[in-house]
Structure formats: structure tokens, C-alpha cells
Design a protein around this motif. Structure first.
Motif, PDB file in Angstrom:
ATOM      1  N   PHE A 151       1.036  -0.517  -0.074  1.00  0.00           N
ATOM      2  CA  PHE A 151      -0.523  -0.187  -0.043  1.00  0.00           C
ATOM      3  C   PHE A 151       0.908   1.211   0.039  1.00  0.00           C
ATOM      4  O   PHE A 151       0.516   2.663   0.338  1.00  0.00           O
ATOM      5  CB  PHE A 151      -0.848  -0.072   0.700  1.00  0.00           C
ATOM      6  CG  PHE A 151      -0.269  -0.447   1.993  1.00  0.00           C
ATOM      7  CD1 PHE A 151      -0.199   0.706   3.739  1.00  0.00           C
ATOM      8  CD2 PHE A 151      -0.647  -1.096   3.157  1.00  0.00           C
ATOM      9  CE1 PHE A 151       0.981   0.291   4.341  1.00  0.00           C
ATOM     10  CE2 PHE A 151      -0.159  -1.536   4.639  1.00  0.00           C
ATOM     11  CZ  PHE A 151       0.290  -0.333   4.988  1.00  0.00           C
ATOM     12  N   CYS A 152       1.916   1.418  -0.799  1.00  0.00           N
ATOM     13  CA  CYS A 152       2.692   2.544  -0.676  1.00  0.00           C
ATOM     14  C   CYS A 152       2.946   3.455  -1.689  1.00  0.00           C
ATOM     15  O   CYS A 152       2.650   4.746  -1.566  1.00  0.00           O
ATOM     16  CB  CYS A 152       4.472   2.177  -1.206  1.00  0.00           C
ATOM     17  SG  CYS A 152       4.207   0.913  -2.637  1.00  0.00           S
ATOM     18  N   THR A 153       1.295   3.195  -2.332  1.00  0.00           N
ATOM     19  CA  THR A 153       0.852   3.961  -3.513  1.00  0.00           C
ATOM     20  C   THR A 153      -0.639   4.707  -3.109  1.00  0.00           C
ATOM     21  O   THR A 153      -1.215   4.998  -3.901  1.00  0.00           O
ATOM     22  CB  THR A 153       0.951   3.611  -5.082  1.00  0.00           C
ATOM     23  OG1 THR A 153       0.308   2.219  -4.484  1.00  0.00           O
ATOM     24  CG2 THR A 153       2.323   3.181  -5.321  1.00  0.00           C
ATOM     25  N   GLY A 154      -1.108   3.859  -1.850  1.00  0.00           N
ATOM     26  CA  GLY A 154      -2.220   4.424  -1.556  1.00  0.00           C
ATOM     27  C   GLY A 154      -2.827   3.223  -0.152  1.00  0.00           C
ATOM     28  O   GLY A 154      -2.849   1.794  -0.924  1.00  0.00           O
ATOM     29  N   PHE A 155      -3.845   2.928   0.205  1.00  0.00           N
ATOM     30  CA  PHE A 155      -4.142   2.049   1.224  1.00  0.00           C
ATOM     31  C   PHE A 155      -5.549   1.764   0.371  1.00  0.00           C
ATOM     32  O   PHE A 155      -6.349   0.384   0.902  1.00  0.00           O
ATOM     33  CB  PHE A 155      -4.832   2.344   2.005  1.00  0.00           C
ATOM     34  CG  PHE A 155      -4.192   2.778   2.918  1.00  0.00           C
ATOM     35  CD1 PHE A 155      -3.909   1.828   4.061  1.00  0.00           C
ATOM     36  CD2 PHE A 155      -3.399   3.771   3.258  1.00  0.00           C
ATOM     37  CE1 PHE A 155      -2.392   2.224   5.110  1.00  0.00           C
ATOM     38  CE2 PHE A 155      -2.431   4.496   4.240  1.00  0.00           C
ATOM     39  CZ  PHE A 155      -1.406   3.526   5.322  1.00  0.00           C
ATOM     40  N   GLY A 156      -6.039   1.371  -1.011  1.00  0.00           N
ATOM     41  CA  GLY A 156      -6.719   1.059  -1.208  1.00  0.00           C
ATOM     42  C   GLY A 156      -6.602  -0.347  -2.114  1.00  0.00           C
ATOM     43  O   GLY A 156      -7.885  -1.163  -2.176  1.00  0.00           O
ATOM     44  N   VAL A 157      -5.753  -1.025  -2.338  1.00  0.00           N
ATOM     45  CA  VAL A 157      -5.436  -2.071  -1.759  1.00  0.00           C
ATOM     46  C   VAL A 157      -6.192  -3.293  -0.952  1.00  0.00           C
ATOM     47  O   VAL A 157      -6.578  -4.709  -1.139  1.00  0.00           O
ATOM     48  CB  VAL A 157      -3.878  -2.498  -1.815  1.00  0.00           C
ATOM     49  CG1 VAL A 157      -3.023  -1.999  -2.712  1.00  0.00           C
ATOM     50  CG2 VAL A 157      -3.146  -1.715  -0.737  1.00  0.00           C
ATOM     51  N   PHE A 158      -5.851  -2.731   0.003  1.00  0.00           N
ATOM     52  CA  PHE A 158      -7.022  -3.481   1.595  1.00  0.00           C
ATOM     53  C   PHE A 158      -8.469  -3.292   0.499  1.00  0.00           C
ATOM     54  O   PHE A 158      -9.603  -3.928   1.163  1.00  0.00           O
ATOM     55  CB  PHE A 158      -7.295  -2.239   2.605  1.00  0.00           C
ATOM     56  CG  PHE A 158      -6.419  -2.716   3.322  1.00  0.00           C
ATOM     57  CD1 PHE A 158      -6.033  -3.598   3.837  1.00  0.00           C
ATOM     58  CD2 PHE A 158      -5.415  -1.522   3.562  1.00  0.00           C
ATOM     59  CE1 PHE A 158      -4.776  -3.877   4.677  1.00  0.00           C
ATOM     60  CE2 PHE A 158      -3.675  -1.439   4.672  1.00  0.00           C
ATOM     61  CZ  PHE A 158      -3.472  -2.704   5.107  1.00  0.00           C
ATOM     62  N   ASP A 159      -8.992  -2.521  -0.559  1.00  0.00           N
ATOM     63  CA  ASP A 159     -10.265  -2.808  -0.716  1.00  0.00           C
ATOM     64  C   ASP A 159     -10.080  -4.202  -1.979  1.00  0.00           C
ATOM     65  O   ASP A 159     -11.343  -4.341  -2.572  1.00  0.00           O
ATOM     66  CB  ASP A 159     -10.978  -1.759  -1.240  1.00  0.00           C
ATOM     67  CG  ASP A 159     -11.173  -0.402   0.028  1.00  0.00           C
ATOM     68  OD1 ASP A 159     -12.582  -1.785   0.490  1.00  0.00           O
ATOM     69  OD2 ASP A 159     -11.326   0.316  -0.317  1.00  0.00           O
TER      70      ASP A 159
END
Length: 295
Positions: free
Chosen positions: A205-213
Motif C-alpha cells: 500500500f505504498c501508493t495508497g490504501f486502496g489495496v485493502f479493498d
């Protein structure tokens, strides 16, 4: 999806020593939610318990040891972002459950077990003690997206503050990672291994926490979630054994204040300082920065 416990080992793909993890399960169907709730009822999670054998208070203060420990992850976690995963470590089961809120949405909180118990009922019941490290962001997301009004909360970060004789010179509040390193009683080997697991998750998620979705949830993210909650019971006991009755009262009062503040219409990430030390814990209240409702 079930995962077995993992001991410290050398990950051959990254040549990094990885830490011990508790057994954990991904809850991503309504059937799995119902089964999870049935297990909680079986162990009397909604009744006043006997203290768990593995955690004992040296100086009982009329507070029983909580059996549920929580954290949450999301893309900009809060009312203006998402609530993606709710982590729950259930102490009597020695198991971490990862509630897939992205997939289940409201069904994560309103699907009942056989006895009618829902996760919403547990979260809102003041008699069922629940431990968060810093509840503000989690409470904001739960309330904004699912109208959940948390009750019965112990804030671990506040408990730690309550164990300190003086906090006047403390520049910022400690992180959960720092508390685990300093107070969870883990071995030096385990402490050395922890950053590798954190880095593995953060790389995703270094480029954003969207990976949690993103689904399926990637294994390094699941492990990142597990590590954040599995040491909380040990921290709770360590701090509880050092708190006076007066400090306990302050911790409980401030835990409620944090929840209430996070549910207010004025609460946003831009108007609360996550790292500021509440002046209620200072030896000379009223000196320096003025206390605000979101501390």
C-alpha cells in the motif's frame, strides 16, 4: 478461509525473518459471519466472564479482562474513505478473525447467529468490553458507514499514558508498534522479525490504501492485520496492572470521549491531532496547548 499459526521462520522468497502469527480466518460470507457469532455465544462472549487463565490481573480493580481486541483497515479509514477489514482477536479462542467489510458491507454487522446475536450488538453493548489501540479513526468509519455507536471501549494508548508518572514532556503519543516492542514481553528475535512483516504489508500500500479493498485479500495484508491485534491482550494486562483506580477512571472517561468526538459532525482528519497528548494526563492541567474534543 482458515490460516494456521506461523512461527518465526526465514522467508525464502525475501530472505527475511518473519514473526510468529496467530491462527486467523477471513470472514467473507454471511454463513461465516453466523458461524463466528455462534462461537462467541458458545464461549459466553456476551456474558460477564471469569478471567482467562493466560491473563491475570495482579491488582483486580473491578475490571475483568476483555476478550475481544479490535483494529480496522481501509482506504483513508474514516467517513471520507472506506472501512475494508475489521480485525478481531478473540482471546478465549486464541484466534484472529478478519471481517471482510468490503465484500459483506452491512451484512458484516447485521447477519445474526443462531441465537440472534449480531456483530453490531456486540460493538454497541457497553457490557461487552472491547479493546482498541486508538479508537478514533475506527469509530469514525464504523459510525459514518454503518451507523455503529461503539460502547464499552478500552483505549490501549490511553491505558499506556495512565501508567506514566509524568507526560508533560511527552512530544507525541506512542504507536502500537512501539508499545508492542517495549511492553509486550516478546523476544529479541521476535522484535527483530516484526519489521519484515510490516514492510511486506506496507510495500503493497505504498501508493495508497486502496489495496485493502482489492479482492482476494493479499496474504501479506492479512498477516499485517493479524500482527496488529495479536499482542493487544498482553499489553492490556501489562498496563492494567499498573493503573490506579483514579487513572482507570480517567482512561475510561477519555475512551468514551474519543468515541463521542469521533461520531460528531465536526470530526475530520484535519481537525484532530492524532499524536497530541491529552492534557487530562498532565501533572499540571491547563498549561500549554488547550485540550480539544477529539483528543
Amino acid at each position: 478461509m482458515e490460516y494456521t499459526p506461523r512461527n518465526i521462520h526465514l522467508d525464502p522468497s525475501r530472505q527475511k525473518t518473519m514473526p510468529t502469527l496467530k491462527a486467523h480466518s477471513l470472514i467473507d460470507t454471511t454463513q461465516a459471519v453466523a458461524s463466528f457469532l455462534d462461537k462467541l455465544v458458545q464461549y459466553g462472549i456476551n456474558k460477564l466472564p471469569q478471567p482467562p487463565a493466560q491473563l491475570k490481573l495482579q491488582r483486580p480493580l473491578g475490571i475483568y479482562v476483555p476478550r475481544m481486541y479490535f483494529d480496522a483497515e481501509g482506504n483513508n479509514l474514516g467517513r471520507h474513505g472506506t472501512l475494508s477489514v475489521l480485525q478481531v482477536y478473540v482471546l478465549p479462542l486464541d484466534h484472529v478473525y478478519l471481517i471482510d467489510v468490503t465484500t459483506l458491507k452491512g451484512a458484516a454487522f447485521d447477519t445474526p447467529g443462531k441465537g440472534g446475536l449480531t456483530l453490531r450488538m456486540i460493538l454497541e453493548d457497553p457490557a461487552v468490553l472491547k479493546v482498541f489501540f486508538d479508537v478514533r479513526g475506527d469509530s469514525d468509519a464504523l459510525h459514518a458507514h454503518h451507523s455503529i455507536k461503539l460502547r464499552g471501549i478500552h483505549g490501549l494508548q490511553l491505558m499506556h499514558l495512565g501508567t506514566l508518572e509524568f507526560v508533560d514532556g511527552l512530544q507525541k503519543l506512542p504507536s502500537l508498534e512501539i508499545c508492542i516492542r517495549n511492553h509486550a514481553g516478546i523476544s529479541a528475535e521476535e522484535q527483530d522479525a516484526m519489521p519484515a512483516l510490516k514492510r511486506a504489508g506496507k510495500q503493497l500500500f505504498c501508493t495508497g490504501f486502496g489495496v485493502f479493498d482489492e479482492r482476494p485479500l493479499k496474504a501479506p495484508l492479512a498477516e499485517y492485520c493479524v500482527q496488529d491485534v495479536q499482542h493487544m491482550p498482553t499489553l492490556w494486562t501489562a498496563y492494567a496492572n499498573l493503573l490506579t483506580k483514579e487513572k482507570w477512571a480517567l482512561v475510561l472517561d477519555m475512551s468514551r470521549a474519543r468515541v463521542n468526538g469521533s461520531q460528531s459532525v465536526e470530526f475530520t482528519r484535519t481537525n484532530w491531532n492524532k499524536s497530541s497528548v491529552p492534557v487530562q494526563f498532565w501533572s499540571k492541567p491547563g498549561v500549554g496547548r488547550k485540550w480539544g474534543p477529539f483528543y
